[in-house]
Motif scaffolding. Structure first.
Motif, PDB file in Angstrom:
ATOM      1  N   GLY A 181     -23.838 -17.150  74.412  1.00 50.73           N
ATOM      2  CA  GLY A 181     -24.632 -18.351  74.207  1.00 50.73           C
ATOM      3  C   GLY A 181     -26.021 -18.260  74.810  1.00 50.73           C
ATOM      4  O   GLY A 181     -26.546 -19.241  75.327  1.00 50.73           O
ATOM      5  N   ILE A 182     -26.644 -17.091  74.720  1.00 51.76           N
ATOM      6  CA  ILE A 182     -27.977 -16.891  75.288  1.00 51.76           C
ATOM      7  C   ILE A 182     -29.003 -17.784  74.588  1.00 51.76           C
ATOM      8  O   ILE A 182     -29.888 -18.355  75.207  1.00 51.76           O
ATOM      9  N   GLU A 183     -28.863 -17.907  73.265  1.00 47.31           N
ATOM     10  CA  GLU A 183     -29.828 -18.673  72.481  1.00 47.31           C
ATOM     11  C   GLU A 183     -29.284 -20.034  72.037  1.00 47.31           C
ATOM     12  O   GLU A 183     -29.921 -20.720  71.242  1.00 47.31           O
ATOM     13  N   GLY A 184     -28.139 -20.416  72.521  1.00 42.59           N
ATOM     14  CA  GLY A 184     -27.520 -21.675  72.102  1.00 42.59           C
ATOM     15  C   GLY A 184     -26.014 -21.535  72.152  1.00 42.59           C
ATOM     16  O   GLY A 184     -25.469 -20.846  73.014  1.00 42.59           O
ATOM     17  N   ALA A 185     -25.333 -22.193  71.202  1.00 43.85           N
ATOM     18  CA  ALA A 185     -23.880 -22.079  71.150  1.00 43.85           C
ATOM     19  C   ALA A 185     -23.487 -20.648  70.778  1.00 43.85           C
ATOM     20  O   ALA A 185     -24.142 -20.013  69.945  1.00 43.85           O
ATOM     21  N   PRO A 186     -22.409 -20.087  71.384  1.00 41.44           N
ATOM     22  CA  PRO A 186     -21.954 -18.739  71.007  1.00 41.44           C
ATOM     23  C   PRO A 186     -21.645 -18.668  69.513  1.00 41.44           C
ATOM     24  O   PRO A 186     -21.008 -19.566  68.957  1.00 41.44           O
ATOM     25  N   ARG A 187     -22.094 -17.608  68.860  1.00 44.66           N
ATOM     26  CA  ARG A 187     -21.854 -17.459  67.424  1.00 44.66           C
ATOM     27  C   ARG A 187     -22.173 -16.030  67.004  1.00 44.66           C
ATOM     28  O   ARG A 187     -22.783 -15.256  67.753  1.00 44.66           O
ATOM     29  N   SER A 188     -21.773 -15.716  65.773  1.00 45.86           N
ATOM     30  CA  SER A 188     -22.055 -14.415  65.180  1.00 45.86           C
ATOM     31  C   SER A 188     -22.404 -14.631  63.718  1.00 45.86           C
ATOM     32  O   SER A 188     -21.740 -15.415  63.027  1.00 45.86           O
ATOM     33  N   VAL A 189     -23.460 -13.967  63.256  1.00 43.30           N
ATOM     34  CA  VAL A 189     -23.904 -14.142  61.867  1.00 43.30           C
ATOM     35  C   VAL A 189     -24.180 -12.777  61.252  1.00 43.30           C
ATOM     36  O   VAL A 189     -24.489 -11.815  61.962  1.00 43.30           O
ATOM     37  N   PRO A 190     -24.079 -12.672  59.933  1.00 48.79           N
ATOM     38  CA  PRO A 190     -24.457 -11.422  59.279  1.00 48.79           C
ATOM     39  C   PRO A 190     -25.969 -11.234  59.320  1.00 48.79           C
ATOM     40  O   PRO A 190     -26.732 -12.204  59.204  1.00 48.79           O
ATOM     41  N   GLY A 191     -26.384  -9.985  59.514  1.00 45.14           N
ATOM     42  CA  GLY A 191     -27.806  -9.669  59.476  1.00 45.14           C
ATOM     43  C   GLY A 191     -28.263  -9.407  58.052  1.00 45.14           C
ATOM     44  O   GLY A 191     -27.539  -9.648  57.082  1.00 45.14           O
ATOM     45  N   LEU A 192     -29.457  -8.879  57.922  1.00 42.70           N
ATOM     46  CA  LEU A 192     -30.022  -8.612  56.598  1.00 42.70           C
ATOM     47  C   LEU A 192     -29.428  -7.360  55.967  1.00 42.70           C
ATOM     48  O   LEU A 192     -29.604  -7.130  54.767  1.00 42.70           O
ATOM     49  N   GLY A 193     -28.748  -6.532  56.744  1.00 42.77           N
ATOM     50  CA  GLY A 193     -28.027  -5.391  56.194  1.00 42.77           C
ATOM     51  C   GLY A 193     -28.889  -4.234  55.746  1.00 42.77           C
ATOM     52  O   GLY A 193     -28.424  -3.389  54.971  1.00 42.77           O
ATOM     53  N   LEU A 194     -30.119  -4.154  56.238  1.00 50.18           N
ATOM     54  CA  LEU A 194     -30.992  -3.048  55.843  1.00 50.18           C
ATOM     55  C   LEU A 194     -30.963  -1.892  56.827  1.00 50.18           C
ATOM     56  O   LEU A 194     -31.509  -0.823  56.555  1.00 50.18           O
ATOM     57  N   LEU A 195     -30.339  -2.103  57.984  1.00 52.33           N
ATOM     58  CA  LEU A 195     -30.095  -1.031  58.938  1.00 52.33           C
ATOM     59  C   LEU A 195     -28.619  -1.071  59.325  1.00 52.33           C
ATOM     60  O   LEU A 195     -28.061  -2.151  59.548  1.00 52.33           O
ATOM     61  N   ALA A 196     -28.004   0.090  59.413  1.00 50.34           N
ATOM     62  CA  ALA A 196     -26.593   0.170  59.798  1.00 50.34           C
ATOM     63  C   ALA A 196     -26.488   0.128  61.322  1.00 50.34           C
ATOM     64  O   ALA A 196     -26.184   1.133  61.984  1.00 50.34           O
ATOM     65  N   VAL A 197     -26.770  -1.050  61.892  1.00 46.40           N
ATOM     66  CA  VAL A 197     -26.659  -1.275  63.336  1.00 46.40           C
ATOM     67  C   VAL A 197     -26.124  -2.680  63.563  1.00 46.40           C
ATOM     68  O   VAL A 197     -26.226  -3.553  62.689  1.00 46.40           O
ATOM     69  N   GLU A 198     -25.563  -2.903  64.743  1.00 48.10           N
ATOM     70  CA  GLU A 198     -25.092  -4.220  65.149  1.00 48.10           C
ATOM     71  C   GLU A 198     -25.715  -4.561  66.498  1.00 48.10           C
ATOM     72  O   GLU A 198     -25.875  -3.693  67.351  1.00 48.10           O
ATOM     73  N   THR A 199     -26.033  -5.839  66.678  1.00 51.16           N
ATOM     74  CA  THR A 199     -26.643  -6.290  67.929  1.00 51.16           C
ATOM     75  C   THR A 199     -25.792  -7.379  68.564  1.00 51.16           C
ATOM     76  O   THR A 199     -25.342  -8.303  67.879  1.00 51.16           O
ATOM     77  N   ALA A 200     -25.596  -7.263  69.865  1.00 46.68           N
ATOM     78  CA  ALA A 200     -24.953  -8.314  70.651  1.00 46.68           C
ATOM     79  C   ALA A 200     -25.918  -8.742  71.754  1.00 46.68           C
ATOM     80  O   ALA A 200     -26.436  -7.903  72.495  1.00 46.68           O
ATOM     81  N   MET A 201     -26.176 -10.049  71.832  1.00 49.50           N
ATOM     82  CA  MET A 201     -27.023 -10.572  72.901  1.00 49.50           C
ATOM     83  C   MET A 201     -26.305 -10.419  74.240  1.00 49.50           C
ATOM     84  O   MET A 201     -25.102 -10.656  74.345  1.00 49.50           O
ATOM     85  N   THR A 202     -27.052 -10.040  75.252  1.00 45.29           N
ATOM     86  CA  THR A 202     -26.488  -9.852  76.589  1.00 45.29           C
ATOM     87  C   THR A 202     -27.318 -10.638  77.600  1.00 45.29           C
ATOM     88  O   THR A 202     -28.511 -10.872  77.381  1.00 45.29           O
ATOM     89  N   PRO A 203     -26.715 -11.057  78.713  1.00 45.04           N
ATOM     90  CA  PRO A 203     -27.462 -11.846  79.700  1.00 45.04           C
ATOM     91  C   PRO A 203     -28.617 -11.082  80.342  1.00 45.04           C
ATOM     92  O   PRO A 203     -29.613 -11.683  80.751  1.00 45.04           O
ATOM     93  N   LEU A 204     -28.501  -9.765  80.442  1.00 43.26           N
ATOM     94  CA  LEU A 204     -29.536  -8.976  81.101  1.00 43.26           C
ATOM     95  C   LEU A 204     -30.767  -8.849  80.209  1.00 43.26           C
ATOM     96  O   LEU A 204     -30.665  -8.439  79.052  1.00 43.26           O
ATOM     97  N   LYS A 205     -31.930  -9.201  80.759  1.00 48.87           N
ATOM     98  CA  LYS A 205     -33.177  -9.068  80.010  1.00 48.87           C
ATOM     99  C   LYS A 205     -33.937  -7.854  80.495  1.00 48.87           C
ATOM    100  O   LYS A 205     -34.143  -7.673  81.709  1.00 48.87           O
ATOM    101  N   ARG A 206     -34.341  -7.009  79.550  1.00 55.08           N
ATOM    102  CA  ARG A 206     -35.080  -5.808  79.912  1.00 55.08           C
ATOM    103  C   ARG A 206     -36.572  -6.110  79.873  1.00 55.08           C
ATOM    104  O   ARG A 206     -37.111  -6.557  78.861  1.00 55.08           O
ATOM    105  N   LEU A 207     -37.248  -5.879  80.997  1.00 50.68           N
ATOM    106  CA  LEU A 207     -38.693  -6.073  81.127  1.00 50.68           C
ATOM    107  C   LEU A 207     -39.266  -4.802  81.729  1.00 50.68           C
ATOM    108  O   LEU A 207     -39.095  -4.537  82.920  1.00 50.68           O
ATOM    109  N   GLU A 208     -39.944  -4.015  80.892  1.00 48.06           N
ATOM    110  CA  GLU A 208     -40.351  -2.695  81.382  1.00 48.06           C
ATOM    111  C   GLU A 208     -41.469  -2.124  80.529  1.00 48.06           C
ATOM    112  O   GLU A 208     -41.441  -2.227  79.292  1.00 48.06           O
ATOM    113  N   SER A 209     -42.450  -1.512  81.175  1.00 47.86           N
ATOM    114  CA  SER A 209     -43.468  -0.740  80.450  1.00 47.86           C
ATOM    115  C   SER A 209     -42.891   0.623  80.107  1.00 47.86           C
ATOM    116  O   SER A 209     -42.177   1.229  80.916  1.00 47.86           O
TER     117      SER A 209
END
Length: 489
Positions: free
Chosen positions: A348-376
């Motif tokens: 629920g990083i961006e709101g209520a927990p949920r999962s949706v299909p992506g646009l399907g143009l890349l064969a990858v899957e993404t899961a939101m995680t609490p850790l935010k990466r901030l790095e040059s």
């Protein structure tokens, strides 16, 4: 002794950020140690700092104008909107909560502690602190507990200069009206005013300047003409996002769907400066044109919501047709996540927990995680070996078969991004790719265009110097500096 002065505005987008940047460069050139400071900012266009946090993009530009590295203390409270009524709250560079606007009012007293701590830290290393207000100085409905404008000015004894924008009309009423509606003790903090973005014969507004001074009792510090080179500086607010740059009508068209929560859109600025490129901002109701050489999906603060918005416009259908025609697609950060097969937010990083299909143009899957990466980061793009330097600012982990064909290799050996089997679709978490002249030239070459070879970063320096010259001519900088008071830490 450290002095401070605060630049507030009659409204949003009146040019406060630009004026602070120009003054920072002007006073730095005079030999002063200058630090920019904005107690509270609201923006989804952020920058990674040298001390590993994030601040508003405008404060990073102001730091650059002052010749110093950006610090989290230059913008101790950053609000990153996720909806019409809610934002993430970033304190001294780190996200601490997501709150609704009404609930945020209760946060202000405790946030003032962080604001004053950061202000004191900057005062400890500066001769002059240039403080930027937020929004309008006359938002009396939000005055209680204010940390962004008069609340800060009063708490620290920092004198204020008020900026009005004549280009939008009604500047006399805006400035005089501010005096009329704010608390008299707040009005007493305002020492002078500047009228910004004037066009035409300045003698025609001499009576206007005199009238404002007479009605308010504030010193007229300058009538600043429109500064057209400002479009070459990174915009912080999406309101300042221009449709296309000097390359309008150029050979290669790059199409960018404008998402409701678009983030880090300064990724587009270097492309807009290229003569052989036209950057077309696609708004709701418009179709992706058939002659696009590249469709660029930008970053997003609320990726799943913006993905649903993307689909609602029918852009998913247009995008697949674009790829069938042999067109290229690049997704950056949130745009990269959208291109995969699945996008999930189990925590629920961006709101209520949920999962949706992506646009399907890349064969990858993404899961939101609490850790935010901030790095040059820096490295090379794998398709052509072109060097790059940029930064990561994201939550989420992306895996899948196309990630086995990464787009970038970092200097430490890590890889990033994904490329489709046919090479037409790719994505990356790295922002700022096109600011690197070498990487931008390589991308243009893939599209069959040629970069003009100009240094983007050197161009920013040229504009900042020109802005400082502009303000030195049209603002009484000596008087403004004299109005600055000893900082109360």
């Amino acid at each position: 002794m450290t002095r401070a002065i605060m630049i507030q505005g009659t409204g949003s987008d009146v040019g406060k950020s630009l004026i602070v940047a120009g003054l920072a460069r002007a006073f730095t050139r005079r030999g002063l140690r200058v630090r920019p400071f904005k107690p509270q900012n609201m923006s989804n266009n952020a920058a990674v700092t040298a001390d590993g946090g994030e601040i508003g993009r405008a404060q990073a530009l102001q730091a650059r104008a002052a010749g110093v590295a950006p610090s989290v203390h230059m913008n101790p409270v950053l609000l990153k909107p996720q909806s019409e009524i809610g934002s993430q709250v970033v304190v001294q560079g780190r996200m601490v909560a997501t709150v609704k606007a009404r609930d945020y009012q209760g946060w202000k007293p405790r946030l003032m502690e962080a604001v004053r701590d950061s202000f004191a830290r900057l005062c400890g290393e500066a001769d002059l602190v240039l403080v930027e207000g937020a929004g309008s100085a006359s938002e009396v409905n939000l005055r209680a507990g204010d940390i962004a404008n008069m609340g800060f000015a009063r708490a620290t004894g920092t004198p204020v200069v008020l900026v009005g924008d004549i280009d939008r009309g009604g500047v006399i009423a805006s400035l005089v009206g501010t005096k009329a509606v704010i608390d008299p003790d707040d009005a007493a903090m305002i020492r002078g005013f500047v009228v910004n973005r004037f066009r035409g014969d300045p003698s025609l507004f001499a009576d206007g300047m005199a009238l404002i001074a007479e009605r308010t009792g504030w010193a007229p510090l300058g009538l600043v003409p429109h500064f057209p080179m400002a479009v070459r500086l990174p915009a912080e607010d999406v309101l300042g996002l221009a449709g296309s740059g000097p390359g309008a009508g150029g050979r290669k068209r790059i199409v960018v769907p404008v998402l409701p929560r678009i983030a880090n859109f300064d990724d587009l600025d270097p492309l807009r400066a290229e003569p052989e490129v036209e950057v077309l901002l696609l708004h709701p109701g418009q179709a992706i044109p058939g002659d696009a050489a590249l469709v660029l999906l930008p970053g997003s603060k609320t990726t799943i919501d913006d993905l649903e918005f993307f689909r609602a416009q029918g852009w998913d259908v247009d995008l697949k047709a674009h790829v069938r025609r042999g067109g290229r697609v690049l997704g950056l950060c949130g745009g990269y996540q959208m291109l995969g097969t699945t996008l999930s937010d189990p925590h629920g990083i961006e709101g209520a927990p949920r999962s949706v299909p992506g646009l399907g143009l890349l064969a990858v899957e993404t899961a939101m995680t609490p850790l935010k990466r901030l790095e040059s980061v820096a490295g090379n793009s794998l398709p052509d070996g072109a060097p790059f330097a940029g930064y990561e600012m994201h939550v989420g982990e992306t895996v899948g078969p196309d990630a086995a064909r990464p787009l970038l290799r970092f200097a430490d050996g890590r890889v990033d991004g994904a490329v489709s089997a046919d090479g037409l679709v790719c994505g990356s978490y790295v922002h700022g790719l096109f600011s690197d002249d070498r990487q931008r030239a390589a991308w243009l070459a893939r599209l069959g265009a040629v970069s003009d070879g100009a240094s983007y970063e050197a161009g920013i320096e040229t504009v900042l110097d020109a802005l400082a010259d502009h303000l030195e001519r049209h603002v009484d900088c000596d008087r403004l500096l004299a109005l600055a008071a000893e900082a109360m830490r």
